[in-house]
Design a protein around this motif. Sequence first.
Motif, mmCIF file in Angstrom:
data_model
loop_
_atom_site.group_PDB
_atom_site.id
_atom_site.type_symbol
_atom_site.label_atom_id
_atom_site.label_comp_id
_atom_site.label_asym_id
_atom_site.label_seq_id
_atom_site.Cartn_x
_atom_site.Cartn_y
_atom_site.Cartn_z
ATOM 1 N N UNK A 221 0.807 -1.218 -0.022
ATOM 2 C CA UNK A 221 0.121 -0.062 -0.079
ATOM 3 C C UNK A 221 0.838 1.317 -0.186
ATOM 4 N N UNK A 222 1.758 1.462 -1.117
ATOM 5 C CA UNK A 222 2.441 2.590 -1.242
ATOM 6 C C UNK A 222 2.526 2.819 -2.678
ATOM 7 N N UNK A 223 3.090 4.045 -3.018
ATOM 8 C CA UNK A 223 3.430 4.051 -4.653
ATOM 9 C C UNK A 223 4.544 3.159 -4.860
ATOM 10 N N UNK A 224 5.067 2.968 -6.111
ATOM 11 C CA UNK A 224 6.132 2.328 -6.459
ATOM 12 C C UNK A 224 7.522 2.760 -6.016
ATOM 13 N N UNK A 225 7.506 4.388 -5.985
ATOM 14 C CA UNK A 225 8.680 4.963 -5.592
ATOM 15 C C UNK A 225 8.941 4.678 -3.969
ATOM 16 N N UNK A 226 7.925 4.739 -3.276
ATOM 17 C CA UNK A 226 8.219 4.711 -1.686
ATOM 18 C C UNK A 226 8.031 3.230 -1.253
ATOM 19 N N UNK A 227 7.962 2.312 -2.038
ATOM 20 C CA UNK A 227 7.973 1.011 -1.819
ATOM 21 C C UNK A 227 9.174 0.906 -0.944
ATOM 22 N N UNK A 228 8.802 0.110 0.448
ATOM 23 C CA UNK A 228 9.956 -0.444 1.539
ATOM 24 C C UNK A 228 10.960 -1.288 0.626
ATOM 25 N N UNK A 229 12.259 -0.728 0.867
ATOM 26 C CA UNK A 229 13.175 -1.806 0.133
ATOM 27 C C UNK A 229 12.999 -3.405 0.566
ATOM 28 N N UNK A 230 12.590 -3.638 1.763
ATOM 29 C CA UNK A 230 12.228 -4.894 2.131
ATOM 30 C C UNK A 230 11.397 -5.561 1.421
ATOM 31 N N UNK A 231 10.537 -5.180 0.722
ATOM 32 C CA UNK A 231 9.438 -5.788 0.044
ATOM 33 C C UNK A 231 10.293 -6.329 -1.286
ATOM 34 N N UNK A 232 10.847 -5.528 -1.925
ATOM 35 C CA UNK A 232 11.741 -5.644 -3.041
ATOM 36 C C UNK A 232 12.775 -7.010 -2.930
ATOM 37 N N UNK A 233 13.346 -6.945 -1.877
ATOM 38 C CA UNK A 233 14.260 -7.873 -1.469
ATOM 39 C C UNK A 233 13.766 -9.295 -1.022
ATOM 40 N N UNK A 234 12.460 -9.157 -0.207
ATOM 41 C CA UNK A 234 11.476 -10.375 0.007
ATOM 42 C C UNK A 234 11.089 -10.839 -1.331
ATOM 43 N N UNK A 235 10.241 -10.090 -2.089
ATOM 44 C CA UNK A 235 9.835 -10.812 -3.238
ATOM 45 C C UNK A 235 10.863 -11.482 -4.072
ATOM 46 N N UNK A 236 12.050 -10.961 -4.063
ATOM 47 C CA UNK A 236 13.127 -11.307 -4.930
ATOM 48 C C UNK A 236 13.655 -12.936 -4.371
ATOM 49 N N UNK A 237 13.693 -12.962 -3.249
ATOM 50 C CA UNK A 237 14.109 -14.320 -2.542
ATOM 51 C C UNK A 237 12.951 -15.349 -2.428
ATOM 52 N N UNK A 238 11.944 -14.897 -2.333
ATOM 53 C CA UNK A 238 10.611 -15.864 -2.239
ATOM 54 C C UNK A 238 10.547 -16.362 -3.497
ATOM 55 N N UNK A 239 10.644 -15.696 -4.519
ATOM 56 C CA UNK A 239 10.478 -16.102 -6.120
ATOM 57 C C UNK A 239 11.617 -17.131 -6.226
ATOM 58 N N UNK A 240 12.679 -16.829 -5.911
ATOM 59 C CA UNK A 240 14.085 -17.644 -6.107
ATOM 60 C C UNK A 240 13.862 -19.067 -5.536
ATOM 61 N N UNK A 241 13.414 -18.699 -4.186
ATOM 62 C CA UNK A 241 13.230 -20.112 -3.509
ATOM 63 C C UNK A 241 12.032 -21.027 -3.982
#
Length: 368
Positions: A221-241
């Motif tokens: 629930x934020x704009x793309x610019x203000x997304x928490x860096x945690x979300x990007x990193x978690x998405x990447x890790x889960x997708x890879x796993x």
Amino acid sequence: MKIGIMTFHAAPNHGAALQAYALQTQLEKMGHEPFFINYLYGEQPRKGLLGWIGRSPANTFEKVDKQFRYRPFIPFQNKYLNVGDVRFLSYEQLYAVPPEADMYICGSDQVWNPNFFNKEKDERAFWLDFNNNGVRRVAYAPSFGVTHLGDDAVRRYTAYAKHFDAVSVREKNGLHLMEKLGRLNAVWVPDPTLLIEPKDFVKIEQKHQQSLKPYLFSYQLQTRRSLPSAATAINKTVCSWFGLELYDSYSVSVIYNIFRRKYLNPAQWLYKLHNSDFIVTNSFHGTVFALLYHRPFITILRKGLSSGMNNRIETLLEVVGLSNRSVTEFDQYRVEKLCQEKIDWSGVETNIKEFRETGIKYLEDALI
């Protein structure tokens, strides 16, 4: 019984629309005739050219964004929500000629958040501070959205709270806030989305871009610019796993969404979430539907000024016994551990059922 509901039923937010649908559905199951009081507050999207063009490029962007965010929700509201015929354009109109009903209910959602209203009159409307003709007033799971109330808010809210025949709150810390307002008999109840069964949501789902590959559903629930860096990193890790594709479902950021058709209506949003293989979200209702649909998930808690909203998520995860599924920062070891952990869905269901019964019992007692 004819029941007028005051909530954010028309907000361009999936959780707001679905909690409204859920409360309406539960009240209908109990034999009542609920309808939403069509009270318009704040700045609504305008029709015509003025609805698209602003005073500056930035303001124009905001107006275009608002138009595209509101549009998917209108057909859903028309199809699934019983909205009153009268449009109340001001508090004065609502106060002078209130809707006819046997009872008024306010809630759920953050209708008591002191930071949500620019005008005190709008605040009064959502505290049902109108019509003194003896119509019963009930609060079902309203949220303050904060953990502390200033002295001025306590003064105003104490006056509002006196008029209620029954009071409940969505967050556990809401009980403490109600005590400060002089209401010692408030009840802690679940969000309306937990009152009804998953099948009640499945029947309104709408297919949207059906994926042939397993995917992670990310809803922040934020704009793309203000997304928490945690979300990007978690998405990447889960997708890879798990070897998943990423499906981003942003509620805002118009340029990103227009070209990817990501402005989902609530029925499409339910479908995409339901058919996902993993969910990463910072949304309360994103977490709710992960639980209802038995989807493994990680919930990101907020930081800074909006951290007061975390209590609703922390409370919910405490109820279902999954407090460990929330994080505040990206920690690869912890994320991978959560990927490996199996969720005891039977235990989750048992806890939700008990909490659901609390909410239904409260409504049964309040609606006598």
